[in-house]
Design an enzyme around this catalytic site. Structure first.
Site, mmCIF file in Angstrom:
data_model
loop_
_atom_site.group_PDB
_atom_site.id
_atom_site.type_symbol
_atom_site.label_atom_id
_atom_site.label_comp_id
_atom_site.label_asym_id
_atom_site.label_seq_id
_atom_site.Cartn_x
_atom_site.Cartn_y
_atom_site.Cartn_z
ATOM 1 N N TRP A 126 -8.462 1.406 -0.310
ATOM 2 C CA TRP A 126 -8.905 0.429 0.683
ATOM 3 C C TRP A 126 -10.248 -0.164 0.268
ATOM 4 C CZ3 TRP A 126 -5.337 -1.426 3.473
ATOM 5 C CH2 TRP A 126 -4.271 -0.631 3.885
ATOM 6 N N PHE A 161 4.308 1.023 10.247
ATOM 7 C CA PHE A 161 3.342 1.777 9.441
ATOM 8 C C PHE A 161 4.049 2.917 8.688
ATOM 9 C CE2 PHE A 161 -1.274 0.984 11.022
ATOM 10 C CZ PHE A 161 -1.102 -0.374 10.876
ATOM 11 N N SER A 162 3.261 3.719 8.005
ATOM 12 C CA SER A 162 3.823 4.708 7.078
ATOM 13 C C SER A 162 4.670 5.771 7.750
ATOM 14 C CB SER A 162 2.699 5.382 6.293
ATOM 15 O OG SER A 162 2.250 4.466 5.327
ATOM 16 N N GLN A 171 4.666 0.353 2.113
ATOM 17 C CA GLN A 171 3.993 -0.560 3.026
ATOM 18 C C GLN A 171 3.896 -1.922 2.338
ATOM 19 O OE1 GLN A 171 2.144 0.542 6.410
ATOM 20 N NE2 GLN A 171 4.244 1.183 6.019
ATOM 21 N N ASN A 221 0.842 -1.208 0.000
ATOM 22 C CA ASN A 221 0.000 0.000 0.000
ATOM 23 C C ASN A 221 0.871 1.250 0.000
ATOM 24 O OD1 ASN A 221 -0.504 -1.375 2.861
ATOM 25 N ND2 ASN A 221 -0.827 0.754 3.296
ATOM 26 N N ASP A 222 0.741 2.154 0.940
ATOM 27 C CA ASP A 222 1.329 3.503 0.823
ATOM 28 C C ASP A 222 2.800 3.578 0.410
ATOM 29 O OD1 ASP A 222 -0.949 3.570 2.348
ATOM 30 O OD2 ASP A 222 -0.089 4.727 3.972
ATOM 31 N N ARG A 243 -0.415 8.924 13.416
ATOM 32 C CA ARG A 243 0.476 8.214 12.494
ATOM 33 C C ARG A 243 0.898 8.997 11.258
ATOM 34 N NH1 ARG A 243 -4.409 5.470 12.494
ATOM 35 N NH2 ARG A 243 -5.649 5.623 10.616
ATOM 36 N N ASP A 244 1.819 8.352 10.525
ATOM 37 C CA ASP A 244 2.285 8.788 9.209
ATOM 38 C C ASP A 244 3.115 10.079 9.261
ATOM 39 O OD1 ASP A 244 0.682 6.624 8.579
ATOM 40 O OD2 ASP A 244 -0.994 7.837 7.853
HETATM 41 C C1 FRU Z 1 -2.910 4.702 4.751
HETATM 42 C C2 FRU Z 1 -2.596 3.897 6.014
HETATM 43 C C3 FRU Z 1 -1.737 4.706 6.950
HETATM 44 C C4 FRU Z 1 -1.029 3.650 7.735
HETATM 45 C C5 FRU Z 1 -0.822 2.552 6.710
HETATM 46 C C6 FRU Z 1 -0.896 1.165 7.259
HETATM 47 O O1 FRU Z 1 -3.269 3.902 3.672
HETATM 48 O O2 FRU Z 1 -3.808 3.485 6.614
HETATM 49 O O3 FRU Z 1 -2.445 5.632 7.734
HETATM 50 O O4 FRU Z 1 0.167 4.100 8.283
HETATM 51 O O5 FRU Z 1 -1.823 2.731 5.732
HETATM 52 O O6 FRU Z 1 -0.520 0.212 6.311
#
Ligand code: FRU
Length: 481
Positions: free
Chosen positions: A309, A109-110, A70, A53-54, A171-172
């Site tokens: 998602w 995570f991100s 990710q 993902n991200d 997060r992130d």
């Molecule tokens: C965004 C997210 C982030 C998180 C990550 C988890 O798509 O939900 O907020 O850090 O993906 O995989």
């Protein structure tokens, strides 16, 4: 004794991590051979196996662009997050490096990356499962590398243990430097579930001071703001983020979650961001989320997860799922960010497949990849049908001069937006083995959507007018599966 046993514990942990990394690389090597290549992308970054993902840690270090992502290697769906890693000299040709971060007590995570004193520093969210409501907690970790390949997690983690209001959704981190300070923005929420972005600063990346809330949902902007980014573009400040929980309004906000930006001004003395233009989506396609930008050579480059998602990934039965979009360069004109493919994308053109008029019902046959430059008379309707040469993957691209809208109709699932060309009236269309990206004009309007053709591509002009079309076959720029 205490000191020695601490040293020993750290050493043991490092050995365990490097064993785990070696095992993982062997696993990836072996699993790769089982991948069904039918939808494998030729010039988009995708996971070697498993789920992506991200984009994370998009940065330039020791002469190369680094992109992390990710990554869950063991299944084609989301799982305990690792950080996959690829590098490129030019944002077009990518080669894989070993997985940079593996989960331990925390899922990785991100987050983002910055270069400090010749070290590549990753700042990311440690997502931990707990046994009390809400059964998770999020803090911020650092990891370091002196060669851009092997990363060591900082022993003093976490460097940011909690949000000011204690909310576990925290997060992130996106870090940048301004003057003597490092700054970070983080996605979080208020106690009554409204998305917000927090701003901190630090002199050493280790001890952080909370400064302000630079953006907050009044309610209609959703319950959580993920993946914030904050940067200067053409004299303005841009707050780019991915809000969750916005209600669709007509043509807008039709994906599960959105990604967009607020244009405003920012003052490094009061730490206040004053919005001037309210939230707008940055890409209008079906599959676009969790952007990250970096600045290099005075240009601001953007990358996004070419996904969403809670949508199906038809490639998951083939041993992988998810990808990155092509890299884009940003510009700001008036009230809008323009997004163009990076210049180096033209280096992918391998062979001219078509150059001239495409009359009504004329067909261009392409293999798995293509770039098309299409010009038509915008006072009349335009309709291009793009589909698999053996069926599947059908998209209709239309221009309706009455409402001045560009329409991307993926098997009845429509995304559309008004387009006011600022200069060029060309549509630039990128096709890969399972994707379509449409850039209109100077990048005023962009759509990114995953599409799954059987076989190669067929492009048919269904417009009543003949169109001017140049079509190229594009070369591969990411490794073969
Ligand atoms: C965004 C997210 C982030 C998180 C990550 C988890 O798509 O939900 O907020 O850090 O993906 O995989």
């Amino acid at each position: 004794v205490v000191f020695l046993s601490l040293v020993a514990t750290v050493h043991l942990k490092t050995v365990k991590q490097s064993d785990a990394k070696a095992e993982l690389e062997a696993y990836i090597e072996e699993k790769k051979s089982e991948i069904n290549p039918r939808y494998r992308l030729h010039y988009h970054v995708a996971p070697p196996v498993g789920w992506m993902n991200d984009p994370n840690g998009f940065s330039y270090y020791k002469g190369e662009y680094h992109l992390f992502y990710q990554f869950y290697p063991y299944e084609s769906k989301w799982g305990p997050m690792h950080w996959g890693h690829v590098v490129s000299p030019n944002l077009v040709d990518w080669r894989p490096l070993p997985t940079a971060l593996l989960p331990e007590e925390e899922m990785c995570f991100s987050g983002s990356a910055v270069v400090k004193d010749d070290t590549l520093v990753l700042m990311y969210t440690a997502h931990e499962i707990t046994d009390v409501e809400p059964f998770f907690n999020e803090t911020q970790y650092l990891a370091f590398s002196d060669d851009g390949v092997v990363f060591e997690k900082y022993e003093g983690n976490p460097v940011l243990p909690s949000a000011p209001n204690g909310n576990p959704d925290f997060r992130d981190p996106k870090v940048w430097k301004h003057g003597d300070h490092w700054y970070v923005v983080l996605g979080s929420k208020t106690d009554d579930e409204r998305g917000r972005v927090l701003l901190y600063r630090s002199l050493d990346l280790i001890s952080w001071e909370f400064l302000s809330v630079i953006g907050e949902s009044t309610g209609e902007m959703g319950y959580m703001w993920e993946c914030p980014d904050f940067f200067k573009l053409k004299g303005k400040h841009i707050l780019l983020m991915s809000p969750q929980g916005m209600t669709p309004q007509g043509d807008r906000y039709k994906n599960t979650h959105q990604t967009g930006y607020i244009i405003g001004s920012f003052n490094y003395e009061t730490f206040e961001f004053v919005p001037e233009v309210s939230f707008q989506e940055i890409d209008f396609g079906h599959d676009f989320y969790a952007t990250q930008t970096t600045e290099e050579d005075g240009n601001r480059y953007l990358i996004a997860w070419f996904g969403m998602w809670d949508v199906p990934y038809p490639e998951d039965v083939d041993g992988w799922a998810g990808a990155m979009t092509i890299f884009r360069e940003l510009d700001l004109v008036g009230n809008r960010i323009l997004m163009k493919p990076v210049e180096a994308m033209t280096s992918l053109r391998e062979e001219t497949v078509w150059d001239g008029k495409l009359a009504e019902n004329d067909v261009i046959q392409l293999d798995k990849t293509g770039e098309l430059l299409v010009t038509g008379d915008l006072s009349q309707n335009i309709e291009l049908e793009i589909k698999g040469s053996n069926g599947g993957g059908q998209v209709s691209l239309r221009w309706d001069p009455q409402v001045r809208k560009v329409v991307v109709d993926r098997e009845g699932d429509v995304r559309q937006v008004e387009w006011l060309p600022l200069g060029s009236e060309v549509w630039r269309i990128f096709l890969d083995a399972s994707s379509l990206e449409l850039f209109c004009g100077e990048g005023e309007v962009v759509f990114s959507s995953r599409v799954y053709p059987d076989g190669g591509w067929q492009v048919v002009n269904l417009s009543p007018q003949a169109l001017d079309v140049v079509a190229y076959k594009l070369r591969r720029s990411v490794p073969e599966p």
